[in-house]
Scaffold this motif. Structure first.
Motif, PDB file in Angstrom:
ATOM      1  N   ILE A  22      50.965  32.608  49.562  1.00 31.98           N
ATOM      2  CA  ILE A  22      50.424  32.772  48.217  1.00 31.98           C
ATOM      3  C   ILE A  22      49.600  34.047  48.176  1.00 31.98           C
ATOM      4  CG2 ILE A  22      48.958  31.772  46.425  1.00 31.98           C
ATOM      5  CD1 ILE A  22      49.673  29.009  47.548  1.00 31.98           C
ATOM      6  N   HIS A  23      49.953  34.926  47.259  1.00 32.64           N
ATOM      7  CA  HIS A  23      49.257  36.199  47.067  1.00 32.64           C
ATOM      8  C   HIS A  23      47.940  35.970  46.330  1.00 32.64           C
ATOM      9  CE1 HIS A  23      52.716  38.914  47.970  1.00 32.64           C
ATOM     10  NE2 HIS A  23      53.407  37.829  47.643  1.00 32.64           N
ATOM     11  N   PHE A  24      46.875  36.522  46.859  1.00 31.90           N
ATOM     12  CA  PHE A  24      45.576  36.519  46.201  1.00 31.90           C
ATOM     13  C   PHE A  24      45.074  37.958  46.126  1.00 31.90           C
ATOM     14  CE2 PHE A  24      45.688  32.126  47.577  1.00 31.90           C
ATOM     15  CZ  PHE A  24      45.041  31.457  46.557  1.00 31.90           C
ATOM     16  N   SER A  25      44.031  38.152  45.342  1.00 28.71           N
ATOM     17  CA  SER A  25      43.351  39.443  45.251  1.00 28.71           C
ATOM     18  C   SER A  25      41.857  39.213  45.387  1.00 28.71           C
ATOM     19  CB  SER A  25      43.607  40.100  43.888  1.00 28.71           C
ATOM     20  OG  SER A  25      44.964  40.383  43.701  1.00 28.71           O
ATOM     21  N   THR A  26      41.166  40.226  45.865  1.00 29.22           N
ATOM     22  CA  THR A  26      39.709  40.205  45.837  1.00 29.22           C
ATOM     23  C   THR A  26      39.272  40.567  44.423  1.00 29.22           C
ATOM     24  OG1 THR A  26      39.481  42.529  46.394  1.00 29.22           O
ATOM     25  CG2 THR A  26      39.621  40.965  48.253  1.00 29.22           C
ATOM     26  N   ALA A  27      37.989  40.454  44.152  1.00 28.92           N
ATOM     27  CA  ALA A  27      37.469  40.834  42.835  1.00 28.92           C
ATOM     28  C   ALA A  27      37.781  42.296  42.533  1.00 28.92           C
ATOM     29  CB  ALA A  27      35.969  40.571  42.773  1.00 28.92           C
ATOM     30  N   ASP A  28      37.701  43.151  43.538  1.00 26.77           N
ATOM     31  CA  ASP A  28      37.961  44.575  43.341  1.00 26.77           C
ATOM     32  C   ASP A  28      39.444  44.875  43.123  1.00 26.77           C
ATOM     33  OD1 ASP A  28      35.272  45.181  43.616  1.00 26.77           O
ATOM     34  OD2 ASP A  28      35.454  45.684  45.750  1.00 26.77           O
TER      35      ASP A  28
END
Length: 115
Positions: free
Chosen positions: A35-41
């Motif tokens: 599952i792809h996630f991102s940081t806030a940035d």
């Protein structure tokens, strides 16, 4: 609360996750095996690159520390490290889910990204 990571999902994908009690992933996640996630940035660039013009999206905040060893940070776009979950997401690790609407300029309007 710890570090939050973010998943952009369609309302339909998230409704299925809520019905199942677990998020197995979007089609791209299932194809890639995580599952792809991102940081806030990273989240705004992810939205612009992969979800441009899409409405009816949700921003899902997940407690990174709760994911344990199944969460890895892999080199991806531009050499940056992106969080990837190599397991289904247990919804008990979700901090919040908020709408991710499109603005008049066609860019997504992000909510406050905190606890």
């Amino acid at each position: 609360m710890g570090t939050l990571i973010y998943k952009i999902a369609t309302r339909a994908q998230w409704a299925k996750a809520e019905a199942d009690g677990v998020f197995a992933g979007a089609p791209i996640d299932l194809a890639d095996g995580y599952i792809h996630f991102s940081t806030a940035d990273q989240a705004r660039e992810t939205a612009a690159k992969h979800f441009a013009g899409q409405n009816d999206l949700l921003l899902v905040a997940v407690r990174a520390e709760a994911l344990g060893a199944a969460l890895r940070h892999d080199v991806s776009r531009g050499g940056a490290l992106f969080p990837h979950l190599y397991a289904p997401l247990d919804l008990t690790h979700v901090a919040w889910v908020r709408p991710l609407p499109l603005g008049d300029d066609g860019a997504h309007i992000f909510p406050q990204m905190d606890a």
